[in-house]
Design a protein around this motif. Sequence first.
Motif, short mmCIF file in Angstrom:
data_model
loop_
_atom_site.label_atom_id
_atom_site.label_comp_id
_atom_site.label_asym_id
_atom_site.label_seq_id
_atom_site.Cartn_x
_atom_site.Cartn_y
_atom_site.Cartn_z
N GLN A 210 0.85 -1.19 0.00
CA GLN A 210 0.00 0.00 0.00
C GLN A 210 0.89 1.24 0.00
OE1 GLN A 210 -2.16 -0.78 3.65
NE2 GLN A 210 -4.02 -1.30 2.51
N GLN A 211 0.59 2.15 -0.93
CA GLN A 211 1.36 3.38 -0.97
C GLN A 211 0.74 4.40 -0.02
OE1 GLN A 211 2.27 4.73 -4.88
NE2 GLN A 211 3.48 6.49 -4.19
N ARG A 212 1.58 4.94 0.84
CA ARG A 212 1.11 5.87 1.86
C ARG A 212 2.05 7.08 1.92
NH1 ARG A 212 -2.94 3.43 1.50
NH2 ARG A 212 -3.94 2.06 3.04
N THR A 213 1.52 8.15 2.45
CA THR A 213 2.32 9.34 2.73
C THR A 213 2.61 9.36 4.23
OG1 THR A 213 1.29 10.57 0.93
CG2 THR A 213 2.49 11.84 2.60
N PHE A 214 3.88 9.42 4.61
CA PHE A 214 4.27 9.34 6.01
C PHE A 214 4.87 10.66 6.49
CE2 PHE A 214 4.15 4.95 4.66
CZ PHE A 214 3.61 4.29 5.76
N SER B 156 0.82 7.88 9.41
CA SER B 156 0.54 7.36 8.07
C SER B 156 -0.77 7.94 7.55
CB SER B 156 0.45 5.83 8.12
OG SER B 156 -0.03 5.32 6.89
N CYS B 157 -0.75 8.42 6.30
CA CYS B 157 -1.95 8.98 5.67
C CYS B 157 -2.11 8.42 4.26
CB CYS B 157 -1.87 10.50 5.60
SG CYS B 157 -1.83 11.33 7.19
N LYS B 158 -3.34 8.46 3.76
CA LYS B 158 -3.66 7.99 2.41
C LYS B 158 -4.22 9.14 1.60
CE LYS B 158 -6.67 4.86 -0.17
NZ LYS B 158 -7.77 3.84 -0.06
N LYS B 159 -3.75 9.28 0.37
CA LYS B 159 -4.27 10.33 -0.49
C LYS B 159 -5.62 9.94 -1.08
CE LYS B 159 0.05 12.51 -2.01
NZ LYS B 159 0.88 12.88 -3.19
N TYR C 184 -6.41 10.00 7.50
CA TYR C 184 -5.60 9.41 8.56
C TYR C 184 -5.68 7.88 8.50
CZ TYR C 184 -4.03 8.19 13.29
OH TYR C 184 -3.39 7.66 14.37
N ARG C 185 -4.52 7.20 8.59
CA ARG C 185 -4.50 5.75 8.53
C ARG C 185 -3.77 5.10 9.71
NH1 ARG C 185 -8.29 6.13 6.19
NH2 ARG C 185 -8.88 5.42 4.11
#
Length: 512
Positions: free
Chosen positions: A332-336, A345-348, A358-359
């Motif tokens: 899973q691609q996430r923005t950290f 960890s966040c998801k676009k 927010y993840r």
Amino acid sequence: MVARGEIARFWSLESLHMVSSDGGTESSALVDDNGSEEDYSYEDICQANPRYLQPGGEQLAINELISDGSVVCAEALWDHVTMDDQELGFKAGDVIQVLEASNKDWWWGRSEDKEAWFPASFVRGYIRQCRKHTGMFTVAQLATIFGNIEDIYKFQRKFLKDLEKQYNKEEPHLSEIGSCFLQHQEGFAIYSEYCNNHPGACAELSRLMKQGRYRHFFEACRLLQQMIDIAIDGFLLTPVQKICKYPLQLAELLKYTTQEHSDYNNIKAAYEAMKNVACLINERKRRLESIDKIARWQVSIVGWEGLDILERSSELIHSGELTQVSRHGKSQQRTFFLFDHQLVSCKKDLLRRDVLYYRGRTDMDEVRLVDLEDGRDKDWNLSVKNAFKLVSKTTDEVHLFCAKKQEDKARWLQACGDERRRVREDREMGMEISENQKKLAMLNAQKAGHGKSKGYSACPVALPHQSLHPLHQRHVTVPTSVPQQQVFALAEPKRKPSLFWHTFNKLTPFKK
């Protein structure tokens, strides 16, 4: 000189100070158990006699103490220059023995060998007048305007007293003052709170000064005390200027002190210590500016869960995109976002790429970093590239991350190391943001973000961080040739513009 067994009381801006000249005690609870020299606030005196809390209580206290045979002294806060033989001339800081105080405006006192009248207003200040006018100032307003200036005053009294003990009046060149700065270096940290509060104080004063009654009130206070023609904001700037002068003054003193002088090493250490204090103050100032932006960032995140980010963190260290891989090979691609103590960890959003959901988060205090070589990971039996793990110290939980490029991985490894180092340094330095400041930052962010759409732009890069060292080591270089009033700005090294906050300039949550 106070006679043996006598109690000398020093009356000043906000305090009545009692000093026992021989270690003797009296029935009052105001002298400590050891009978040693000690300072007591006016509130302590009032606890012993509540009558002093009534209007005119200060004057009553002085007269009763004099009647009891005690020696009462007033510390001059301002210079009093006079050509009148009936008036007592003195300089700020001089101690005057009060002989009679029946008149509320003029007291009769002795300084050196002369007895004469002197203005009682010279031992009073703005704060007390403001406290009397409860209809004009709330407790919160007074805290904003004056900050902890009274704590600074008490600290400076003790510092000055110790400094004078180290000064050789007969042969000034033999004075040894370096140790005094070293002894009090931790106490100078109280200037940090005042300096951080000062912009808010100026803003509050600016708001009040738009009303005529406040302008007239503060001017009346100044005239009543015969203070020099400077506005109140100028007086409130004094502590900020004072803390900046110490490194320059010590540098100048060190310049003209020979290495053979008995105080040379202490002066050199004091110079480093006071530069250290300036560094700490500027770092705390920078952190306060940072938490406002972090609070606005959190408000912009959709579906935030758990504690506010500011409950544990006060600085963003690094951020970027990573691929998180599970044990079963699902990626899973996430923005950290790596803050001190935690990784968020966040998801676009699929359609609106400027919106983040927010993840989850990882407690950085409870994991250790493991660098992985490219190839097959023997534990998970997966082929990995540009990867690293965060392994729990207490459970079997493991997080596997892969970066797009080798240089991206290197940045994350460096950032994780920086995060641990900063946490350690903050602990050693006692770097803390107060709960009130955190709550205020979140409250302001929520107000600013109320009714506005959530939005987030491109992947950011964290602010450059000023390298910090433990209290006895870290400092910044302050050129002695620079004018003193500029030192506070120079104490913090200039930083390159940060892409992190620049990417948010077009977004409401991060607008100034």
